[in-house]
Design a protein around this motif. Structure first.
Motif, PDB file in Angstrom:
ATOM      1  N   ASP A   3     -12.657 -17.205  20.681  1.00  8.69           N
ATOM      2  CA  ASP A   3     -13.150 -16.327  19.617  1.00  8.69           C
ATOM      3  C   ASP A   3     -13.306 -14.895  20.097  1.00  8.69           C
ATOM      4  OD1 ASP A   3     -13.221 -18.344  17.762  1.00  8.69           O
ATOM      5  OD2 ASP A   3     -15.313 -18.887  18.188  1.00  8.69           O
ATOM      6  N   ASP A   4     -13.695 -14.733  21.346  1.00  9.20           N
ATOM      7  CA  ASP A   4     -13.904 -13.396  21.907  1.00  9.20           C
ATOM      8  C   ASP A   4     -12.623 -12.937  22.606  1.00  9.20           C
ATOM      9  OD1 ASP A   4     -15.151 -11.065  22.664  1.00  9.20           O
ATOM     10  OD2 ASP A   4     -16.052 -11.947  24.471  1.00  9.20           O
ATOM     11  N   ARG A   5     -11.829 -12.158  21.914  1.00  7.36           N
ATOM     12  CA  ARG A   5     -10.547 -11.721  22.466  1.00  7.36           C
ATOM     13  C   ARG A   5     -10.142 -10.406  21.819  1.00  7.36           C
ATOM     14  NH1 ARG A   5      -9.193 -15.384  18.530  1.00  7.36           N
ATOM     15  NH2 ARG A   5      -7.681 -14.619  16.994  1.00  7.36           N
ATOM     16  N   GLN A   6      -9.162  -9.770  22.399  1.00 12.43           N
ATOM     17  CA  GLN A   6      -8.581  -8.566  21.832  1.00 12.43           C
ATOM     18  C   GLN A   6      -7.120  -8.854  21.530  1.00 12.43           C
ATOM     19  OE1 GLN A   6      -8.254  -5.196  24.493  1.00 12.43           O
ATOM     20  NE2 GLN A   6      -8.235  -3.752  22.790  1.00 12.43           N
ATOM     21  N   SER A   7      -6.669  -8.526  20.321  1.00 16.46           N
ATOM     22  CA  SER A   7      -5.273  -8.720  19.930  1.00 16.46           C
ATOM     23  C   SER A   7      -4.622  -7.362  19.767  1.00 16.46           C
ATOM     24  CB  SER A   7      -5.180  -9.474  18.600  1.00 16.46           C
ATOM     25  OG  SER A   7      -5.773 -10.746  18.711  1.00 16.46           O
ATOM     26  N   LEU A   8      -3.430  -7.209  20.324  1.00 18.06           N
ATOM     27  CA  LEU A   8      -2.700  -5.954  20.236  1.00 18.06           C
ATOM     28  C   LEU A   8      -1.312  -6.223  19.673  1.00 18.06           C
ATOM     29  CD1 LEU A   8      -3.587  -4.652  23.802  1.00 18.06           C
ATOM     30  CD2 LEU A   8      -4.668  -3.957  21.670  1.00 18.06           C
ATOM     31  N   LEU A   9      -0.821  -5.309  18.845  1.00 18.07           N
ATOM     32  CA  LEU A   9       0.504  -5.404  18.270  1.00 18.07           C
ATOM     33  C   LEU A   9       1.246  -4.123  18.619  1.00 18.07           C
ATOM     34  CD1 LEU A   9       2.641  -6.550  16.233  1.00 18.07           C
ATOM     35  CD2 LEU A   9       1.379  -5.330  14.448  1.00 18.07           C
ATOM     36  N   PHE A  10       2.396  -4.250  19.242  1.00 25.42           N
ATOM     37  CA  PHE A  10       3.200  -3.091  19.612  1.00 25.42           C
ATOM     38  C   PHE A  10       4.525  -3.154  18.871  1.00 25.42           C
ATOM     39  CE2 PHE A  10       0.430  -3.912  23.184  1.00 25.42           C
ATOM     40  CZ  PHE A  10      -0.057  -2.656  23.489  1.00 25.42           C
ATOM     41  N   SER A  11       4.921  -2.030  18.299  1.00 27.39           N
ATOM     42  CA  SER A  11       6.190  -1.982  17.598  1.00 27.39           C
ATOM     43  C   SER A  11       6.668  -0.546  17.514  1.00 27.39           C
ATOM     44  CB  SER A  11       6.037  -2.557  16.189  1.00 27.39           C
ATOM     45  OG  SER A  11       7.274  -2.486  15.512  1.00 27.39           O
ATOM     46  N   ALA A  12       7.995  -0.373  17.561  1.00 33.60           N
ATOM     47  CA  ALA A  12       8.567   0.964  17.390  1.00 33.60           C
ATOM     48  C   ALA A  12       8.347   1.461  15.973  1.00 33.60           C
ATOM     49  CB  ALA A  12      10.064   0.945  17.719  1.00 33.60           C
ATOM     50  N   THR A  13       8.305   0.540  15.029  1.00 30.92           N
ATOM     51  CA  THR A  13       8.055   0.891  13.628  1.00 30.92           C
ATOM     52  C   THR A  13       7.082  -0.124  13.056  1.00 30.92           C
ATOM     53  OG1 THR A  13       9.963  -0.394  12.924  1.00 30.92           O
ATOM     54  CG2 THR A  13      10.318   1.959  13.267  1.00 30.92           C
ATOM     55  N   VAL A  14       6.173   0.333  12.225  1.00 30.90           N
ATOM     56  CA  VAL A  14       5.219  -0.552  11.562  1.00 30.90           C
ATOM     57  C   VAL A  14       5.275  -0.254  10.068  1.00 30.90           C
ATOM     58  CG1 VAL A  14       2.810  -1.273  11.364  1.00 30.90           C
ATOM     59  CG2 VAL A  14       3.717  -0.613  13.590  1.00 30.90           C
ATOM     60  N   THR A  15       5.732  -1.230   9.305  1.00 33.71           N
ATOM     61  CA  THR A  15       5.827  -1.053   7.859  1.00 33.71           C
ATOM     62  C   THR A  15       4.455  -1.210   7.221  1.00 33.71           C
ATOM     63  OG1 THR A  15       6.225  -3.396   7.432  1.00 33.71           O
ATOM     64  CG2 THR A  15       8.181  -2.015   7.877  1.00 33.71           C
ATOM     65  N   GLU A  16       4.352  -0.824   5.971  1.00 35.35           N
ATOM     66  CA  GLU A  16       3.091  -0.985   5.232  1.00 35.35           C
ATOM     67  C   GLU A  16       2.725  -2.458   5.101  1.00 35.35           C
ATOM     68  OE1 GLU A  16       0.678   1.126   4.284  1.00 35.35           O
ATOM     69  OE2 GLU A  16       1.855   2.588   5.421  1.00 35.35           O
ATOM     70  N   ASP A  17       3.726  -3.329   4.949  1.00 31.74           N
ATOM     71  CA  ASP A  17       3.459  -4.769   4.852  1.00 31.74           C
ATOM     72  C   ASP A  17       2.815  -5.292   6.132  1.00 31.74           C
ATOM     73  OD1 ASP A  17       4.524  -4.882   2.312  1.00 31.74           O
ATOM     74  OD2 ASP A  17       6.493  -5.608   2.975  1.00 31.74           O
ATOM     75  N   VAL A  18       3.329  -4.876   7.279  1.00 33.72           N
ATOM     76  CA  VAL A  18       2.766  -5.306   8.561  1.00 33.72           C
ATOM     77  C   VAL A  18       1.363  -4.742   8.734  1.00 33.72           C
ATOM     78  CG1 VAL A  18       3.008  -5.147  11.071  1.00 33.72           C
ATOM     79  CG2 VAL A  18       5.008  -5.640   9.656  1.00 33.72           C
ATOM     80  N   ARG A  19       1.178  -3.499   8.358  1.00 36.65           N
ATOM     81  CA  ARG A  19      -0.143  -2.863   8.466  1.00 36.65           C
ATOM     82  C   ARG A  19      -1.161  -3.593   7.575  1.00 36.65           C
ATOM     83  NH1 ARG A  19      -1.192   3.593   8.648  1.00 36.65           N
ATOM     84  NH2 ARG A  19       0.487   3.499  10.150  1.00 36.65           N
ATOM     85  N   SER A  20      -0.728  -3.973   6.383  1.00 35.22           N
ATOM     86  CA  SER A  20      -1.599  -4.701   5.457  1.00 35.22           C
ATOM     87  C   SER A  20      -1.958  -6.080   6.017  1.00 35.22           C
ATOM     88  CB  SER A  20      -0.899  -4.842   4.102  1.00 35.22           C
ATOM     89  OG  SER A  20      -1.654  -5.637   3.235  1.00 35.22           O
ATOM     90  N   LEU A  21      -0.972  -6.761   6.577  1.00 31.52           N
ATOM     91  CA  LEU A  21      -1.214  -8.067   7.186  1.00 31.52           C
ATOM     92  C   LEU A  21      -2.192  -7.953   8.345  1.00 31.52           C
ATOM     93  CD1 LEU A  21      -0.364 -11.099   7.275  1.00 31.52           C
ATOM     94  CD2 LEU A  21       1.425 -10.407   8.879  1.00 31.52           C
ATOM     95  N   ALA A  22      -2.013  -6.952   9.173  1.00 28.98           N
ATOM     96  CA  ALA A  22      -2.930  -6.731  10.306  1.00 28.98           C
ATOM     97  C   ALA A  22      -4.341  -6.479   9.795  1.00 28.98           C
ATOM     98  CB  ALA A  22      -2.449  -5.556  11.153  1.00 28.98           C
TER      99      ALA A  22
END
Length: 182
Positions: A3-22
């Motif tokens: 439960d205690d963790r950090q999640s990171l997402l790396f991408s050259a491009t981030v669409t609005e759909d991905v941002r919304s999901l995050a």
């Protein structure tokens, strides 16, 4: 995962759909951008060819004959187009393979190895399949059809011109697409 963790997402491009999901899945998400989505690699020369739009596969062959790339990725917008373009290239004697999102990871790796080992010259790929691939010395990227967004264009053309080398990004543009290209 704990439960205690950090999640990171790396991408050259981030669409609005991905941002919304995050935003829905992550706790207190933050978005860091190191460059604008409209910034493109300065080592890549961008150009386009006017094509009729009627016989785009034949137009692609003529452009390949003129440009003579040793290796290239040809981006198509759909999985069906990857198969269509690949069959046409193979029928005309070109060493090419498909790379799309329906392929198992093992198949994708096998196909990429063929390109790295000079067994094939061209990958006909969808955007999803080409995410994260790094092919050293890839001289050309072709947009068989223009992508739907500038971010996808930046991502596609970012497959060439890497590690200080020069690259060429070429788009096939029909009259109907001209307004979206400019």
């Amino acid at each position: 995962l704990p439960d205690d963790r950090q999640s990171l997402l790396f991408s050259a491009t981030v669409t609005e759909d991905v941002r919304s999901l995050a935003g829905r899945m992550l706790f207190y998400p933050e978005f860091l951008s190191f460059s604008s989505d409209s910034v493109v690699n300065k080592n890549v020369t961008h150009s386009y060819y006017n094509v009729s739009g009627i016989s785009r596969t034949r137009d692609l062959i003529r452009i390949l004959e003129f440009e003579e790339p040793e290796h290239a990725i040809i981006f198509a917008n759909t999985k069906d187009d990857t198969f269509l373009v690949n069959k046409f290239l193979q029928r005309h004697g070109y060493a090419s393979e498909v790379l799309n999102g329906d392929m198992a990871q093992k198949e994708r790796e096998k196909t990429l190895l063929k390109l790295r080992n000079n067994e094939i010259n061209y990958l006909v790929a969808t955007d999803v399949a080409a995410r994260g691939i790094d092919i050293t010395g890839l001289s050309h990227v072709f947009n068989y059809v223009l992508p739907d967004s500038p971010e996808v264009y930046v991502h596609r053309t970012g497959r060439t011109g890497r590690a200080g080398k020069k690259g060429i990004a070429i788009s096939l543009v029909s009259p109907a697409e001209m307004t979206s290209f400019i």
